[in-house]
Every structure is written in structure tokens, then in C-alpha cells.
Motif scaffolding. Structure first.
Motif, short mmCIF file in Angstrom:
data_model
loop_
_atom_site.label_atom_id
_atom_site.label_comp_id
_atom_site.label_asym_id
_atom_site.label_seq_id
_atom_site.Cartn_x
_atom_site.Cartn_y
_atom_site.Cartn_z
N GLU A 110 -35.96 -36.24 -123.05
CA GLU A 110 -35.38 -36.92 -124.20
C GLU A 110 -36.46 -37.45 -125.13
OE1 GLU A 110 -33.56 -40.21 -126.51
OE2 GLU A 110 -35.13 -40.37 -124.98
N THR A 114 -37.28 -36.08 -129.20
CA THR A 114 -37.18 -36.98 -130.34
C THR A 114 -38.55 -37.19 -130.97
OG1 THR A 114 -37.34 -38.83 -128.78
CG2 THR A 114 -35.14 -38.23 -129.54
N THR A 127 -29.85 -35.55 -136.75
CA THR A 127 -29.13 -36.30 -135.73
C THR A 127 -27.63 -36.06 -135.85
OG1 THR A 127 -28.97 -38.23 -137.16
CG2 THR A 127 -30.88 -38.09 -135.70
N ARG A 132 -26.74 -39.45 -130.84
CA ARG A 132 -26.91 -40.90 -130.85
C ARG A 132 -26.17 -41.54 -129.69
NH1 ARG A 132 -25.97 -39.80 -136.30
NH2 ARG A 132 -23.84 -40.62 -136.18
N SER A 135 -28.32 -41.02 -126.58
CA SER A 135 -29.47 -41.92 -126.61
C SER A 135 -29.04 -43.35 -126.26
CB SER A 135 -30.13 -41.90 -127.98
OG SER A 135 -30.67 -40.62 -128.25
N THR A 248 -36.74 -45.85 -125.00
CA THR A 248 -35.37 -45.43 -125.32
C THR A 248 -34.76 -46.30 -126.42
OG1 THR A 248 -34.58 -46.81 -123.47
CG2 THR A 248 -34.94 -44.47 -123.03
N ASN A 251 -36.30 -45.12 -129.72
CA ASN A 251 -35.74 -43.83 -130.12
C ASN A 251 -34.31 -43.98 -130.64
OD1 ASN A 251 -38.05 -42.44 -129.44
ND2 ASN A 251 -37.37 -41.97 -127.37
N TYR A 252 -33.54 -44.82 -129.95
CA TYR A 252 -32.15 -45.01 -130.39
C TYR A 252 -32.09 -45.69 -131.75
CZ TYR A 252 -27.35 -46.67 -130.54
OH TYR A 252 -26.06 -46.93 -130.92
N LEU A 255 -32.88 -43.10 -134.42
CA LEU A 255 -31.75 -42.19 -134.59
C LEU A 255 -30.58 -42.88 -135.28
CD1 LEU A 255 -31.72 -40.37 -131.12
CD2 LEU A 255 -32.58 -39.50 -133.29
#
Length: 267
Positions: A110, A114, A127, A132, A135, A248, A251-252, A255
Motif C-alpha cells: 500500500e 501511493t 484516487t 480511500r 486506506s 497510513t 497516506n490517507y 488521498l
């Protein structure tokens, strides 16, 4: 002179002397620039911590059962429940190792997907609501696992504390102030006070030279140090999960807030 002019004109127009694309070194630098280093470090740390916790914990639990059966609880029925719990914990260790092996690979993948490296290698990256959502699920699951491993880390410190008390008592027996005196036989360790065997277990309490002999056995030495390594492995896993949480979450967030743009992260 006319011939020289024609040669120069040919050299300028020839494809041999035209600019070439980026070489292998530039491509390698570009790929390395898109590697999610935080996720990579967390994955290595997670694999190492889980391997130490599961491997050392499994062997240490087996050694603990051997010590109890040989010295503290000679009656099998007194520690039958403890033996079943330890056997169950050993099976749980197998499941933990398998789960975190797969989960670490998924989180690392993951992280790669990304990064800007994926965008450059696989075309335009856009995206979607599903992406999303996935994530966000990883963020929630990583937070839950982080809290759970904090409990595992605290639980793994309990046998270290117990073995340390026994070891420190043996050091008192070996000290010159008490060695060879009548008071040595009054220095005891009652394993029943830790609640791992019932109060009616026999003998349950070991004193003096018998306790010193237990500390000199290979089972005690190996189990004590393996529990320390297992506790350290649990701590390393907690740190790895904290790094995963940051990766994470970052990244979220990217996104989420750039869902209408071509987004890429490098965390």
C-alpha cells in the motif's frame, strides 16, 4: 571546404549525435526516490520484532512448563490448566506470526502504490472512493493493532519480572554475606504468589540450595533470557506499528484532501 561542410552538417543531423534518454543511473535514482522508506523500515522492524517475540516466546514457554513440572509442581493435576493455557498460547503465536507476515506485506504494498514511483511507472494515478475507503480501513486496523500490541508488550514483561525476582533471590543466596550460613535455607521463592499455580500445589515453595540449583539449570537460564528477548521483540513491534500509523494516516490524508487531483505520496 565543401566536403568538410557536408560532414559537419551530417553530424548535426545524424541520430548518432542526437540527445539520448536518461541512463540506467538516472532511472535507479528516480525509482529510489519513490520508495516509501518509512513503510519499508516499519516492515523490517515489524518482521524482526514479531519473529523474536514468537520464536523466543514459544521456546521460553516450553522451558517454563519444564521448570514448573520438575521443581514447583510435581503433581500434574495442579498445573494441568496452566499447561493447557501455555499450549494454547503457543498456537496463538503461530497465528500471530502468519498474520503479521501477511499484514506487513500488504501495508508495504500500500505504501508503494501511493508513491510517485507508481504514478510514473503505471501511468496516471487517480484516487477513487474505494481506494480511500481501503486506506481508511488500514488506518483504523493499524491503530487497533497498535493498542493491542501495547497490551502484549505489557503482558510479555510479566514473566520477565517473575524470572528476575527468582534470579535476584539466587544472587542473594550466592552472595558472600549469606553463602554458607544457616540463614540461606530461609531464603525462599513461592511461585504460587504469582497465581500461575494453585495454592495447594506441592511443593510450590523452594528455598536455599535447592533454589540455587534451579537457577543454575539450563532451562532457567534459557527461559529467562528468551523472555527478555521476546519482550524486546514485542517492543520493536509496537514501534513498527507506530511508524505504520504515521505512514497510513499520512497516506490517507493525502488521498482524502487531493481526491480530485493526481496525488502521490512518498511516506
Amino acid at each position: 571546404m565543401g566536403g568538410l561542410h557536408e560532414v559537419r552538417s551530417f553530424a548535426r543531423n545524424s541520430s548518432i549525435f542526437s540527445p539520448v534518454g536518461p541512463g540506467c543511473f538516472e532511472c535507479c535514482i528516480k525509482c529510489l526516490g519513490g520508495v516509501p522508506y518509512a513503510s519499508l523500515v516499519a516492515t523490517i522492524l515489524c518482521f524482526s520484532g514479531v519473529a523474536l517475540f514468537c520464536g523466543c516466546g514459544h521456546v521460553a514457554l516450553a522451558g517454563t512448563v519444564a521448570i514448573l513440572e520438575q521443581h514447583f509442581s510435581t503433581n500434574t493435576s495442579d498445573h494441568a490448566l496452566l499447561s493447557e493455557v501455555i499450549q494454547l498460547m503457543q498456537y496463538v503465536i503461530y497465528g500471530i506470526a502468519s498474520f503479521f507476515f501477511l499484514y506487513g506485506i500488504i501495508l508495504l504494498a500500500e505504501g508503494f502504490y501511493t508513491t510517485s514511483a507508481v504514478k510514473e511507472l503505471h501511468g496516471e494515478f487517480k484516487t477513487t472512493a474505494c481506494g480511500r475507503c481501503i486506506s481508511g480501513m488500514f488506518v483504523f486496523l493499524t491503530y487497533v493493532l497498535g493498542v493491542a500490541w501495547l497490551g502484549v508488550f505489557g503482558f510479555s514483561a510479566v514473566p520477565v519480572f517473575m524470572f528476575y525476582n527468582i534470579w535476584s533471590t539466587c544472587e542473594v543466596i550466592k552472595s558472600p554475606q549469606t553463602n554458607g550460613t544457616a540463614g540461606v535455607e530461609q531464603i525462599c521463592v513461592d511461585i504460587r504468589q504469582y497465581g500461575i499455580i494453585p495454592w495447594n500445589a506441592f511443593p510450590g515453595r523452594i528455598c536455599g540450595s535447592a533454589l540455587e540449583n534451579i537457577c543454575n539449570t539450563n532451562e532457567f537460564y534459557m527461559s529467562y533470557h528468551l523472555f527478555i528477548v521476546a519482550c524486546a521483540g514485542a517492543g520493536a513491534t509496537v514501534i513498527a506499528l507506530l511508524i505504520y500509523m504515521m505512514a497510513t494516516t499520512y497516506n490517507y490524508a493525502v488521498l482524502k484532501f487531493k481526491s480530485r487531483e493526481d496525488c502521490c505520496t512518498k511516506f
